[in-house]
Scaffold this motif. Structure first.
Motif, PDB file in Angstrom:
ATOM      1  N   TRP A  46      45.841  55.495 136.243  1.00 60.58           N
ATOM      2  CA  TRP A  46      46.725  55.630 135.083  1.00 60.58           C
ATOM      3  C   TRP A  46      47.883  56.563 135.416  1.00 60.58           C
ATOM      4  O   TRP A  46      49.042  56.263 135.138  1.00 60.58           O
ATOM      5  N   SER A  47      47.560  57.697 136.031  1.00 65.46           N
ATOM      6  CA  SER A  47      48.586  58.689 136.363  1.00 65.46           C
ATOM      7  C   SER A  47      49.616  58.127 137.336  1.00 65.46           C
ATOM      8  O   SER A  47      50.819  58.339 137.164  1.00 65.46           O
ATOM      9  N   ALA A  56      39.861  56.833 131.043  1.00 66.40           N
ATOM     10  CA  ALA A  56      40.898  55.867 130.667  1.00 66.40           C
ATOM     11  C   ALA A  56      41.102  54.836 131.776  1.00 66.40           C
ATOM     12  O   ALA A  56      41.398  53.672 131.502  1.00 66.40           O
ATOM     13  N   ASP A  57      40.914  55.238 133.015  1.00 66.82           N
ATOM     14  CA  ASP A  57      41.055  54.317 134.146  1.00 66.82           C
ATOM     15  C   ASP A  57      40.079  53.145 134.067  1.00 66.82           C
ATOM     16  O   ASP A  57      40.285  52.127 134.732  1.00 66.82           O
ATOM     17  N   PRO A 102      52.091  56.145 128.240  1.00 66.57           N
ATOM     18  CA  PRO A 102      51.593  57.346 128.915  1.00 66.57           C
ATOM     19  C   PRO A 102      50.181  57.719 128.453  1.00 66.57           C
ATOM     20  O   PRO A 102      49.792  57.466 127.309  1.00 66.57           O
ATOM     21  N   LEU A 103      49.441  58.350 129.346  1.00 70.48           N
ATOM     22  CA  LEU A 103      48.040  58.688 129.118  1.00 70.48           C
ATOM     23  C   LEU A 103      47.829  59.493 127.832  1.00 70.48           C
ATOM     24  O   LEU A 103      46.961  59.145 127.029  1.00 70.48           O
ATOM     25  N   GLY A 104      48.600  60.544 127.617  1.00 67.30           N
ATOM     26  CA  GLY A 104      48.425  61.364 126.415  1.00 67.30           C
ATOM     27  C   GLY A 104      48.642  60.567 125.138  1.00 67.30           C
ATOM     28  O   GLY A 104      47.899  60.710 124.165  1.00 67.30           O
TER      29      GLY A 104
END
Length: 190
Positions: free
Chosen positions: A181-182, A115-116, A75-77
Motif C-alpha cells: 500500500w505504501s 490493509a495490504d 492513501p492508507l490513512g
C-alpha cells in the motif's frame, strides 16, 4: 466488479466504488445498444461486487478476460479512516487504535488484517490502471478514454461520505506493516 470486453474494474472497498459504479452506468447507457450488452456491472447490494478475478472465475466457470484492469485507490490513512467509520456506522464497535496501527477488521475473513491484505487479494500486480479517489473525475475519464476515445464520462459528482473529519494519522510502523500500500501510494502521490 465491472466487466467489459476491453477492461475490468475491481472494486476495492471504501474507495468511491458506489460513485464510480453510478458513473459507469451513465457511460453504459450512452453506448450504442450493441456495446451495452458487453458491459456487466455488479449490483451495488451484492457481496460479489468485491470479487477478485479468481473468485469471479469460479463463479462463472471461466476467467474474466480484458486488455486492462483498473481499480480505485486512496492513501492508507484515508482508507483506514473510511473503513473504521463504516464499521461504526454499521453498529460495530471496534477500537480505532487497531486502524491507526494499519489494520482493519475484515468481515470477509472474520479477523483483523493488514490493509495490504486487499492488495494481495486483488493481485495488485495485475492492475494496469489506478484511479485516485481525490482525482476521480480526471483519472476515471482518462482511463476510459485511453480505452476508447469516443467514451465520454458524465461528471462523477459528490462521493457518499460518512463524515468529512480528518483522516487517521498512520504511523511509520503502520506504513511498514503495509509495504504494498505504501509503495503504491508513494507512486501515485509522489
Amino acid at each position: 466488479m465491472i466487466q467489459t470486453d476491453r477492461f475490468i474494474w475491481l472494486h476495492l472497498p471504501r474507495t468511491g466504488g458506489t460513485t464510480t459504479r453510478a458513473a459507469m452506468h451513465g457511460v453504459k447507457k450512452s453506448l450504442p445498444r450493441s456495446l451495452r450488452s458487453r458491459w456487466i456491472i455488479d449490483d451495488d447490494g451484492v457481496r460479489a461486487k468485491h470479487d477478485n478475478l479468481a473468485i469471479r472465475a469460479a463463479r462463472l466457470g471461466a476467467m474474466p478476460q480484458a486488455e486492462r484492469i483498473a481499480m480505485n485507490f486512496r492513501p492508507l490513512g484515508e482508507w483506514l479512516t473510511s473503513n473504521w467509520k463504516w464499521t461504526q456506522a454499521n453498529g460495530l464497535s471496534l477500537p480505532i487504535e487497531r486502524y491507526q496501527d494499519g489494520e482493519f477488521f475484515s468481515l470477509r475473513v472474520g479477523a483483523w488484517c493488514r490493509a495490504d491484505w486487499w492488495l494481495s487479494y486483488f493481485e495488485i500486480e495485475r492492475v494496469t490502471g489506478f484511479i485516485r479517489l481525490d482525482h476521480l473525475d480526471e483519472d476515471l475519464g482518462g482511463f476510459l478514454t485511453s480505452i476508447d476515445p469516443r467514451i465520454s464520462l458524465p461528471k462523477v459528482g459528490q462521493l457518499n461520505r460518512l463524515d468529512p473529519s480528518p483522516s487517521i494519522q498512520t504511523s511509520t510502523a503502520a506504513r511498514a506493516m503495509n509495504p504494498k500500500w505504501s509503495a503504491l501510494e508513494n507512486r501515485l502521490w509522489p
